[in-house]
Motif scaffolding. Structure first.
Motif, short mmCIF file in Angstrom:
data_model
loop_
_atom_site.label_atom_id
_atom_site.label_comp_id
_atom_site.label_asym_id
_atom_site.label_seq_id
_atom_site.Cartn_x
_atom_site.Cartn_y
_atom_site.Cartn_z
N ASP A 1 16.11 -51.45 27.44
CA ASP A 1 15.73 -51.55 28.85
C ASP A 1 14.36 -52.23 28.93
O ASP A 1 13.46 -51.90 28.16
CB ASP A 1 15.68 -50.14 29.44
CG ASP A 1 15.40 -50.14 30.93
OD1 ASP A 1 14.24 -50.41 31.31
OD2 ASP A 1 16.32 -49.85 31.70
N THR B 1 15.03 -46.78 25.97
CA THR B 1 16.34 -46.65 26.60
C THR B 1 17.19 -47.87 26.26
O THR B 1 16.74 -49.00 26.40
CB THR B 1 16.20 -46.53 28.13
OG1 THR B 1 15.43 -45.37 28.42
CG2 THR B 1 17.56 -46.42 28.81
N SER C 1 22.83 -46.40 30.65
CA SER C 1 22.14 -46.05 29.39
C SER C 1 23.14 -45.39 28.46
O SER C 1 24.19 -44.89 28.89
CB SER C 1 20.99 -45.10 29.67
OG SER C 1 21.47 -43.82 30.04
N THR C 2 22.80 -45.36 27.18
CA THR C 2 23.70 -44.71 26.22
C THR C 2 23.85 -43.22 26.56
O THR C 2 24.93 -42.67 26.41
CB THR C 2 23.19 -44.88 24.78
OG1 THR C 2 21.85 -44.42 24.70
CG2 THR C 2 23.29 -46.33 24.33
N ARG D 1 24.53 -54.19 23.68
CA ARG D 1 23.50 -53.18 23.84
C ARG D 1 22.15 -53.88 23.80
O ARG D 1 21.94 -54.75 22.97
CB ARG D 1 23.55 -52.12 22.73
CG ARG D 1 24.78 -51.25 22.79
CD ARG D 1 24.73 -50.15 21.77
NE ARG D 1 25.06 -50.65 20.43
CZ ARG D 1 25.14 -49.90 19.36
NH1 ARG D 1 24.89 -48.60 19.42
NH2 ARG D 1 25.46 -50.42 18.19
N ARG E 1 20.53 -50.01 27.14
CA ARG E 1 21.49 -50.30 28.21
C ARG E 1 22.73 -50.95 27.62
O ARG E 1 22.65 -51.76 26.70
CB ARG E 1 20.87 -51.23 29.26
CG ARG E 1 19.65 -50.66 29.94
CD ARG E 1 20.06 -49.63 30.95
NE ARG E 1 18.90 -48.92 31.49
CZ ARG E 1 18.99 -47.85 32.22
NH1 ARG E 1 20.18 -47.35 32.51
NH2 ARG E 1 17.91 -47.25 32.67
#
Length: 162
Positions: free
Chosen positions: A105, A111, A72-73, A102, A113
């Protein structure tokens, strides 16, 4: 000033400065030396990755993603010790350069990823090669025991300042 004898940390009681302990030998200017080394390391890494647009922070992102695909960022920000705002701009540049993707999720759309692209994996190889060369340069002439002390000190600095 290259030996750190003046500058950062030169006041009384700081890193062995005047008033720090009578006749004791003065300790090295560790803060000054650490900051100088960090700037030079970044400059060296930036010089090696500049033709691909890979800065020292970008190299950190690529290295983290190699070991943590789909991070995740927030996880990437923590791993490279970056703020969310700073990381957002860096990830945008890496995405525009075709090195990462990017995506939201699937389980939690809030979120984001991050993954390496094929071009990102190729750039990672360049980064790893350059960092291997750099590691050889900066560790040459030091014993395993000496390097263990340096590593312990650097981890200690990070821990006490968290």
């Amino acid at each position: 000033m290259s030996d750190g004898s003046r500058g950062v940390g030169s006041g009384p009681g700081v890193l062995g400065g005047p008033g720090s302990g009578g006749g004791r030998k003065r300790a090295p200017r560790l803060i000054f030396l650490t900051l100088t080394a960090e700037r030079r390391l970044r400059r060296w890494i930036n010089g090696r990755g500049g033709d691909r647009g890979i800065s020292a922070p970008a190299a950190g992102v690529l290295l983290h993603l190699a070991g943590h695909p789909g991070a995740s960022t927030g996880e990437v920000a923590e791993a490279v010790d970056a703020s969310a705002a700073g990381l957002s701009g860096l990830l945008s540049r890496l995405e525009k350069a075709g090195l990462i993707t990017r995506a939201a999720d699937v389980a939690d759309r809030r979120t984001i990823r991050v993954n390496l692209t094929e071009e990102g994996k190729a750039a990672l190889g360049v980064v790893q090669s350059a960092l291997g060369e750099l590691n050889g340069k900066i560790t040459d002439g030091f014993s395993v025991e000496e390097l263990a002390v340096v590593a312990r000190w650097l981890r200690h600095v990070s821990a006490v300042l968290d």
